[in-house]
Scaffold this motif. Structure first.
Motif, short mmCIF file in Angstrom:
data_model
loop_
_atom_site.label_atom_id
_atom_site.label_comp_id
_atom_site.label_asym_id
_atom_site.label_seq_id
_atom_site.Cartn_x
_atom_site.Cartn_y
_atom_site.Cartn_z
N ASN A 165 48.56 -28.80 0.57
CA ASN A 165 49.22 -29.94 -0.04
C ASN A 165 48.40 -30.55 -1.17
OD1 ASN A 165 51.58 -30.15 1.84
ND2 ASN A 165 49.92 -30.43 3.33
N GLY A 166 47.48 -29.75 -1.72
CA GLY A 166 46.59 -30.23 -2.76
C GLY A 166 45.34 -30.86 -2.17
N THR A 167 44.48 -31.39 -3.02
CA THR A 167 43.26 -32.02 -2.54
C THR A 167 42.92 -33.25 -3.38
OG1 THR A 167 40.86 -31.77 -2.30
CG2 THR A 167 41.93 -30.33 -3.89
N THR A 168 42.48 -34.30 -2.69
CA THR A 168 42.09 -35.50 -3.40
C THR A 168 40.79 -35.30 -4.17
OG1 THR A 168 40.97 -36.35 -1.41
CG2 THR A 168 43.25 -37.05 -1.79
N ALA A 169 40.11 -34.18 -3.93
CA ALA A 169 38.89 -33.89 -4.68
C ALA A 169 39.16 -33.83 -6.17
CB ALA A 169 38.29 -32.56 -4.22
N TYR A 170 40.40 -33.55 -6.55
CA TYR A 170 40.78 -33.53 -7.96
C TYR A 170 41.54 -34.81 -8.34
CZ TYR A 170 39.33 -28.66 -8.26
OH TYR A 170 38.57 -27.52 -8.27
N ASP A 171 42.41 -35.28 -7.46
CA ASP A 171 43.25 -36.44 -7.77
C ASP A 171 42.47 -37.73 -7.95
OD1 ASP A 171 46.53 -36.40 -7.45
OD2 ASP A 171 45.56 -34.63 -6.62
N LEU A 172 41.45 -37.93 -7.13
CA LEU A 172 40.78 -39.24 -7.13
C LEU A 172 40.13 -39.57 -8.47
CD1 LEU A 172 37.41 -38.89 -6.76
CD2 LEU A 172 38.14 -38.19 -4.47
N TYR A 173 39.74 -38.53 -9.22
CA TYR A 173 39.13 -38.77 -10.53
C TYR A 173 40.16 -39.15 -11.59
CZ TYR A 173 35.11 -36.65 -8.28
OH TYR A 173 34.08 -36.37 -7.41
N ARG A 174 41.44 -39.00 -11.25
CA ARG A 174 42.51 -39.36 -12.19
C ARG A 174 43.09 -40.74 -11.88
NH1 ARG A 174 46.05 -34.47 -14.29
NH2 ARG A 174 44.45 -32.89 -14.61
N ASP A 175 42.61 -41.33 -10.79
CA ASP A 175 43.13 -42.63 -10.37
C ASP A 175 42.29 -43.74 -10.99
OD1 ASP A 175 44.00 -44.93 -9.09
OD2 ASP A 175 44.18 -43.96 -7.13
N PRO A 176 42.83 -44.50 -11.94
CA PRO A 176 42.05 -45.55 -12.63
C PRO A 176 41.61 -46.68 -11.71
CG PRO A 176 44.37 -45.73 -13.20
CD PRO A 176 44.21 -44.44 -12.44
N ILE A 219 47.64 -32.91 -6.08
CA ILE A 219 48.59 -33.11 -4.99
C ILE A 219 50.04 -33.01 -5.45
CG2 ILE A 219 49.42 -34.79 -3.28
CD1 ILE A 219 46.46 -35.67 -3.02
N ASP A 220 50.37 -33.60 -6.59
CA ASP A 220 51.75 -33.50 -7.10
C ASP A 220 52.10 -32.06 -7.45
OD1 ASP A 220 52.21 -36.19 -6.80
OD2 ASP A 220 51.75 -36.71 -8.88
N SER A 221 51.15 -31.33 -8.01
CA SER A 221 51.39 -29.93 -8.35
C SER A 221 51.62 -29.11 -7.09
CB SER A 221 50.20 -29.35 -9.12
OG SER A 221 49.94 -30.08 -10.29
N ALA A 222 50.83 -29.39 -6.06
CA ALA A 222 50.98 -28.67 -4.79
C ALA A 222 52.34 -28.94 -4.17
CB ALA A 222 49.86 -29.07 -3.84
#
Length: 327
Positions: A165-176, A219-222
């Motif tokens: 379902n994706g990983t926050t390891a990538y998403d969290l750096y995109r969250d302002p 996560i959205d891509s997954a």
């Protein structure tokens, strides 16, 4: 049980397989220092380690995998290659197939580690149902992979610590709204994480940025990928999620002492993160437990897919049989 099955192992991000020179000195799939596929082959299991694009998208990796198994030239598809701006054809494995014999009498057991799990799931979907966009493109010499109708060649899929379902390891750096630098972590972990990021970052070659693994692991891509991948009713699905963190009193998760050093910083960040994806999907505290790079909850099964806890002697086809998290 051993006869009639081909066990194909597919590596994760920045990994390698039997077509890569490094595998001779340091097998990706290993038990201690020994090549696991060789050990299992010695016990009568037909095991093979694929070599797919280390940083490529799940699509490109699935196309690599098919060409190696079928012993043909890699075809990324006329529609896909045009859309994502890269060459349509890749390496030619004619006469150098991964599996000596692959037909309807020899079924595949697909084992994917980390992003390799996403790869084998998409590969199985294409084998079963092909791709309508590639068929509509009507290109000459279109790969049989895009035609589908080969689900009967798959026996089972095993995902190991996979970002299903994706990983926050990538998403969290995109969250302002999230500030990673404020999260407590060992001083040395930042240097190691920096070198790991450089190793895992693909060398941009002009293709669309969405055609890389690091995009598919958002996560959205997954979730978008999960929408196009079906559960095949006769295929056995097993997942082995992993966890290597301890829950703290404040609800965060911290890496255990013996975690691989390169993953300590990302584990600290993931263990503290809650927020929203770009599409608005809520990431709550249940996502904090992780193995250093993949959220444990993400590695269990695709959100919304049928699942049940793994029971020895009672593995059902068509649904995810989920092992307890492996420490």
């Amino acid at each position: 049980m051993k006869q009639g099955f081909n066990y194909v192992f597919v590596h994760g991000l920045s990994g390698w397989g039997s077509y890569d020179e490094i595998n001779k000195k340091r097998p990706y799939w290993r038990s201690g220092t020994s090549d696991l596929t060789v050990l299992l082959s010695g016990q009568g299991y037909s095991c093979y380690a694929a070599s797919v694009d280390p940083t490529g998208s799940a699509w490109d990796r699935a196309c690599d995998l098919y060409a190696q198994i079928a012993g043909t030239r890699v075809d990324y598809g006329a529609a896909h290659s045009k859309k994502y701006r890269h060459e349509r054809f890749g390496k030619d494995f004619t006469g150098n197939a991964l599996i000596p014999k692959w037909d309807q009498d020899t079924k595949l057991v697909l084992l994917g580690h980390s992003f390799g799990g996403v790869t084998v799931r998409l590969f199985a979907e294409l084998l079963a149902n092909g791709d309508p966009e590639e068929r509509e493109a009507g290109a000459e010499d279109t790969s049989d992979l895009f035609t589908g109708c080969m689900s009967n060649r798959i026996h089972s899929i095993v995902t190991i610590a996979s970002p299903t379902n994706g990983t926050t390891a990538y998403d969290l750096y995109r969250d302002p709204k999230f500030h990673p630098k404020e999260i407590k972590a060992p001083w040395w972990s930042r240097k190691l994480a920096s070198s790991m990021k450089e190793f895992n970052t693909p060398k941009m070659d002009g293709r669309d940025e969405r055609d890389y693994a690091n995009y598919d692991m958002l996560i959205d891509s997954a979730q978008a990928l999960n929408c196009r991948i079906s559960n095949l009713p006769e295929v056995y699905y097993l997942s082995i999620p992993c966890a290597f963190t301890n829950r703290q009193k404040d609800g965060t998760q911290r890496p255990k002492k013996k975690m691989e050093p390169f993953f300590v910083l990302s584990s600290c960040h993931m263990g503290a993160y809650t927020g929203k994806t770009a599409s608005g999907m809520i990431i709550d505290e249940s996502w904090r437990e992780n193995d250093g790079l993949v959220n444990t909850v993400s590695a269990m099964y695709p959100i919304g897919a049928p699942s049940k806890p793994y029971e020895k002697g009672c593995v059902e086809p068509g649904i995810w049989n989920v092992f307890p998290p492996y420490d």
